[in-house]
Design an enzyme around this catalytic site. Structure first.
Site, mmCIF file in Angstrom:
data_model
loop_
_atom_site.group_PDB
_atom_site.id
_atom_site.type_symbol
_atom_site.label_atom_id
_atom_site.label_comp_id
_atom_site.label_asym_id
_atom_site.label_seq_id
_atom_site.Cartn_x
_atom_site.Cartn_y
_atom_site.Cartn_z
ATOM 1 N N PRO A 7 6.544 -0.073 0.728
ATOM 2 C CA PRO A 7 7.322 0.666 -0.278
ATOM 3 C C PRO A 7 7.498 2.099 0.204
ATOM 4 C CG PRO A 7 5.031 0.543 -0.956
ATOM 5 C CD PRO A 7 5.134 -0.232 0.336
ATOM 6 N N GLU A 9 9.174 5.513 -1.444
ATOM 7 C CA GLU A 9 9.851 6.146 -2.565
ATOM 8 C C GLU A 9 11.042 6.971 -2.090
ATOM 9 O OE1 GLU A 9 10.555 7.026 -6.551
ATOM 10 O OE2 GLU A 9 9.273 5.532 -5.597
ATOM 11 N N CYS A 98 0.366 7.335 -2.752
ATOM 12 C CA CYS A 98 1.442 8.323 -2.730
ATOM 13 C C CYS A 98 0.870 9.737 -2.649
ATOM 14 C CB CYS A 98 2.315 8.196 -3.977
ATOM 15 S SG CYS A 98 3.681 9.385 -4.000
ATOM 16 N N LYS A 139 -2.664 -0.529 -2.679
ATOM 17 C CA LYS A 139 -2.458 0.281 -1.483
ATOM 18 C C LYS A 139 -3.163 1.613 -1.686
ATOM 19 C CE LYS A 139 0.921 1.968 1.825
ATOM 20 N NZ LYS A 139 2.322 2.268 2.141
ATOM 21 N N GLY A 200 0.530 2.693 8.782
ATOM 22 C CA GLY A 200 0.627 4.076 9.204
ATOM 23 C C GLY A 200 0.879 4.247 10.685
ATOM 24 N N GLU A 201 1.993 4.922 11.031
ATOM 25 C CA GLU A 201 2.308 5.349 12.390
ATOM 26 C C GLU A 201 2.556 4.186 13.354
ATOM 27 O OE1 GLU A 201 3.464 8.908 13.935
ATOM 28 O OE2 GLU A 201 2.670 8.486 11.937
ATOM 29 N N GLY A 223 6.529 0.658 7.825
ATOM 30 C CA GLY A 223 7.260 1.541 6.931
ATOM 31 C C GLY A 223 8.419 2.202 7.646
#
Length: 339
Positions: A7, A9, A98, A139, A200-201, A223
């Site tokens: 996800p 945002e 977030c 998450k 992540g990354e 992501g």
């Protein structure tokens, strides 16, 4: 080995999910968060957030979609989860990751990572409210300023009923700055009894390999890397870990042109034409990391303000024209909706 679509945002909504999952490759995707703050959200809110709920909770390409909730009140979270569950989502996810200041100031997302007892109560309230056949995941990040309570938070969520965790391997303070601390995913995985997903990354197939090696987990959530390279999941599935050469990027861009056209049309169904240029520029800006053609197209449309100007430039660069391109912009969206 599972690949999940993250996800994001303000970026990865149902329109971009449709584009990125068009050819499969993902085991499931997660929506942007539904902010739960003291009220019972109407069903239409959840359907607007995840139009896939009206299609068996799957994207057009068939990828299951889980809906994410964000909030700090266990009772209110449970009530909203119950209402959401009645719409038969593919799963429900809880957002404790977030890092946005506006969200954190209202006790949402990663701001709760110093309160493992509260995390437990939220997870437990949602799990009680949702039928067991609907998966519940969460998450989280590693913490607010440091990962000192990461394991405690992970255990609290699992003890509360979360059947899986996605760990974004950075703290709230880290934001999105590299590196991601994948070694902490390994520590969390050792401390809980549910599947753990690393996040992540991961920008390339080689990053995916390193992430799995360091974290020790099989599953990875993609992501920004997936948005910047729509063929990343397919490349990983095919076991192709070398950096694509210029020829492969050219072939991929040829396939991307039709995806961009479909994306443009879906954007127009969702927003007024005057808002469409911003969405198109947003995706192209990330695609420019990997495709010189996207760099050139982004540079060409960046100063443009109207949809008609952007549409003409897209066509000049090979993006298939909208069926409604000859109409005045105010009439484009209704025509596409009817189609």
């Amino acid at each position: 080995m599972r690949l999940l679509l993250a996800p994001m945002e303000g970026l990865l909504d149902d329109v971009l999910r449709a584009a990125l999952t068009a050819s499969g490759g993902y085991d499931y995707a997660v929506t942007e968060f539904a902010r739960v703050s003291g009220t019972l959200l109407p069903e239409r809110f959840f359907r607007r957030l995840s139009p896939e709920l009206q299609c068996g909770s799957r994207t057009v390409g068939g990828t299951p979609v889980r809906v994410q909730l964000l909030g700090s009140d266990p009772v209110c979270m449970g009530e909203n989860a119950a209402r959401l569950a009645a719409l038969a989502p593919a799963g429900i996810d809880l957002n404790f990751g977030c890092p946005a200041p506006t969200v954190n100031r209202h006790r949402g997302g990663a701001a709760l990572l110093d309160e493992p007892e509260l995390l437990h109560h939220i997870a437990a309230a949602v799990r009680r409210a949702v039928p067991q056949q609907i998966p519940l995941t969460a998450k989280m990040r590693l913490g607010i300023n440091d990962p000192g309570r990461a394991i405690e938070c992970a255990q609290a969520l699992v003890d509360g009923g979360a059947g899986g965790l996605v760990v974004h391997a950075r703290t709230k303070a880290d934001g999105y700055r590299p590196p991601a601390h994948w070694e902490w995913v390994a520590r969390i995985d050792e401390a809980v009894v549910v599947p753990v997903v690393a996040n992540g990354e991961v920008w390339s197939a080689a990053d995916w390999q390193r992430c799995r090696a360091v974290s020790g987990v099989a599953d990875v959530m993609l992501g920004r890397g997936a948005v910047a390279d729509p063929f990343l999941a397919a490349r990983i599935r095919a076991g192709r870990f070398d950096t694509p050469d210029a020829g492969e990027r050219v072939r991929e861009w040829a396939a991307l042109l039709s995806l961009l056209g479909d994306f443009r049309d879906r954007v127009l169904r969702k927003v007024e034409p005057r808002h469409a240029p911003g969405r198109i520029k947003q995706w192209l800006h990330l695609l420019a990391r990997n495709y010189v053609q996207a760099q050139q197209l982004f540079a060409a449309i960046r100063p443009l303000r109207t949809f008609s100007e952007v549409e003409r430039m897209l066509e000049l660069h090979g993006v298939p024209a909208s069926a409604a391109r000859a109409l005045a912009p105010a009439r484009v969206a209704p025509l596409l909706e009817a189609a």
